[in-house]
Scaffold this motif. Structure first.
Motif, PDB file in Angstrom:
ATOM      1  N   VAL A   7       0.855  -1.182   0.000  1.00 58.09           N
ATOM      2  CA  VAL A   7       0.000   0.000   0.000  1.00 58.09           C
ATOM      3  C   VAL A   7       0.892   1.233   0.000  1.00 58.09           C
ATOM      4  O   VAL A   7       1.784   1.369   0.839  1.00 58.09           O
ATOM      5  CB  VAL A   7      -0.933  -0.003   1.232  1.00 58.09           C
ATOM      6  CG1 VAL A   7      -1.643   1.317   1.381  1.00 58.09           C
ATOM      7  CG2 VAL A   7      -1.936  -1.138   1.114  1.00 58.09           C
ATOM      8  N   VAL A   8       0.644   2.126  -0.945  1.00 55.43           N
ATOM      9  CA  VAL A   8       1.382   3.382  -1.041  1.00 55.43           C
ATOM     10  C   VAL A   8       0.696   4.442  -0.184  1.00 55.43           C
ATOM     11  O   VAL A   8       1.340   5.250   0.470  1.00 55.43           O
ATOM     12  CB  VAL A   8       1.479   3.845  -2.514  1.00 55.43           C
ATOM     13  CG1 VAL A   8       2.144   5.201  -2.623  1.00 55.43           C
ATOM     14  CG2 VAL A   8       2.210   2.805  -3.343  1.00 55.43           C
ATOM     15  N   LYS A   9      -0.655   4.409  -0.192  1.00 54.75           N
ATOM     16  CA  LYS A   9      -1.435   5.369   0.589  1.00 54.75           C
ATOM     17  C   LYS A   9      -2.648   4.656   1.156  1.00 54.75           C
ATOM     18  O   LYS A   9      -3.313   3.902   0.460  1.00 54.75           O
ATOM     19  CB  LYS A   9      -1.895   6.523  -0.312  1.00 54.75           C
ATOM     20  CG  LYS A   9      -2.746   7.544   0.408  1.00 54.75           C
ATOM     21  CD  LYS A   9      -3.171   8.654  -0.519  1.00 54.75           C
ATOM     22  CE  LYS A   9      -4.014   9.659   0.272  1.00 54.75           C
ATOM     23  NZ  LYS A   9      -4.400  10.788  -0.553  1.00 54.75           N
ATOM     24  N   GLY A  10      -2.924   4.911   2.437  1.00 55.40           N
ATOM     25  CA  GLY A  10      -4.116   4.367   3.058  1.00 55.40           C
ATOM     26  C   GLY A  10      -3.892   3.061   3.783  1.00 55.40           C
ATOM     27  O   GLY A  10      -2.791   2.756   4.245  1.00 55.40           O
ATOM     28  N   GLU A  11      -4.984   2.270   3.854  1.00 53.96           N
ATOM     29  CA  GLU A  11      -4.982   1.039   4.642  1.00 53.96           C
ATOM     30  C   GLU A  11      -5.910   0.026   3.971  1.00 53.96           C
ATOM     31  O   GLU A  11      -7.050   0.345   3.646  1.00 53.96           O
ATOM     32  CB  GLU A  11      -5.495   1.369   6.046  1.00 53.96           C
ATOM     33  CG  GLU A  11      -5.572   0.232   6.996  1.00 53.96           C
ATOM     34  CD  GLU A  11      -6.021   0.713   8.380  1.00 53.96           C
ATOM     35  OE1 GLU A  11      -7.065   0.234   8.843  1.00 53.96           O
ATOM     36  OE2 GLU A  11      -5.319   1.551   8.977  1.00 53.96           O
ATOM     37  N   VAL A  12      -5.404  -1.176   3.768  1.00 54.93           N
ATOM     38  CA  VAL A  12      -6.228  -2.243   3.200  1.00 54.93           C
ATOM     39  C   VAL A  12      -6.057  -3.518   4.006  1.00 54.93           C
ATOM     40  O   VAL A  12      -5.029  -3.731   4.651  1.00 54.93           O
ATOM     41  CB  VAL A  12      -5.899  -2.545   1.707  1.00 54.93           C
ATOM     42  CG1 VAL A  12      -5.930  -1.291   0.851  1.00 54.93           C
ATOM     43  CG2 VAL A  12      -4.598  -3.277   1.546  1.00 54.93           C
ATOM     44  N   LEU A  13      -7.076  -4.357   3.947  1.00 53.64           N
ATOM     45  CA  LEU A  13      -6.963  -5.730   4.417  1.00 53.64           C
ATOM     46  C   LEU A  13      -6.670  -6.553   3.172  1.00 53.64           C
ATOM     47  O   LEU A  13      -7.479  -6.590   2.242  1.00 53.64           O
ATOM     48  CB  LEU A  13      -8.253  -6.205   5.082  1.00 53.64           C
ATOM     49  CG  LEU A  13      -8.173  -7.641   5.609  1.00 53.64           C
ATOM     50  CD1 LEU A  13      -7.289  -7.698   6.857  1.00 53.64           C
ATOM     51  CD2 LEU A  13      -9.552  -8.181   5.901  1.00 53.64           C
ATOM     52  N   ASP A  14      -5.516  -7.178   3.144  1.00 53.79           N
ATOM     53  CA  ASP A  14      -5.075  -7.953   1.995  1.00 53.79           C
ATOM     54  C   ASP A  14      -5.282  -9.433   2.294  1.00 53.79           C
ATOM     55  O   ASP A  14      -4.970  -9.895   3.395  1.00 53.79           O
ATOM     56  CB  ASP A  14      -3.595  -7.659   1.726  1.00 53.79           C
ATOM     57  CG  ASP A  14      -3.169  -8.083   0.353  1.00 53.79           C
ATOM     58  OD1 ASP A  14      -3.778  -7.616  -0.617  1.00 53.79           O
ATOM     59  OD2 ASP A  14      -2.221  -8.886   0.246  1.00 53.79           O
TER      60      ASP A  14
END
Length: 183
Positions: free
Chosen positions: A76-83
């Motif tokens: 992730v370059v920007k933000g937040e994810v559930l991968d």
């Protein structure tokens, strides 16, 4: 750069060495030699992809099958994810299991997803920029996927299903049962 084996065979979390000072930070996001040494194999990436998504966007679960299968290195370059990665390799000791990790711009974690896995993510922040390297070129005729709400997988996407933004294409993906022949 450090590497951590996930519960899925061949799937890893990678943490780069981040150098912070009063100007900000610097880190090496990828180094072929270090990557090969950490994984103990020779992966050559040939394609970079990037997506921008808003909160609740769920992309996945996708894969390429056959000779066009892809390994991915995602971050992730920007933000937040559930991968999320799902082992689709029949004969693997972790076949049919999934693993999820929170990837954010601040933790700088990356996930290596080997060939034979389905992959997806959901955006938990207001927006996210997601970047990934692939070791094989995309081939439309070889694309496949799994339904994000598959009851067999029972993935906790961390958001209520009615808050998810899912493409029409992803809404009609098949369920896990019967997909053993894909790989």
């Amino acid at each position: 750069m450090t590497i951590e084996q996930t519960p899925l065979e061949g799937c890893y979390l990678i943490k780069p060495a981040v150098f912070n000072d009063d100007r900000g930070y610097f880190f090496e996001s990828y180094n072929q030699e270090k990557f090969d040494n950490l994984l103990g194999n020779n992966i050559r990436f040939v394609q970079d992809n990037q997506s921008y998504s808003v909160k609740g966007t769920l992309r996945g679960l996708h894969f390429q099958k056959g000779e066009h299968a892809q390994a991915k290195l995602v971050r992730v370059v920007k933000g937040e994810v559930l991968d999320v990665a799902v082992d689709m390799r029949p004969g693997s000791v972790t076949f049919g299991q999934h693993f999820s990790a929170l990837l954010t711009e601040s933790n700088q974690l990356q996930m290596f997803v080997p060939r034979g896995f389905a992959h997806g993510f959901v955006v938990l922040s207001d927006e996210a920029i997601f970047f990934y390297k692939c070791d094989n070129f995309y081939n439309k005729a070889s694309e496949g996927g799994l339904h994000y709400a598959d009851p067999t997988l029972n993935i906790d996407w961390k958001l209520p299903h009615d808050e998810l933004v899912v493409s029409e294409k992803d809404k009609v993906l098949p369920y896990f049962e019967g997909t053993e022949a894909f790989f």
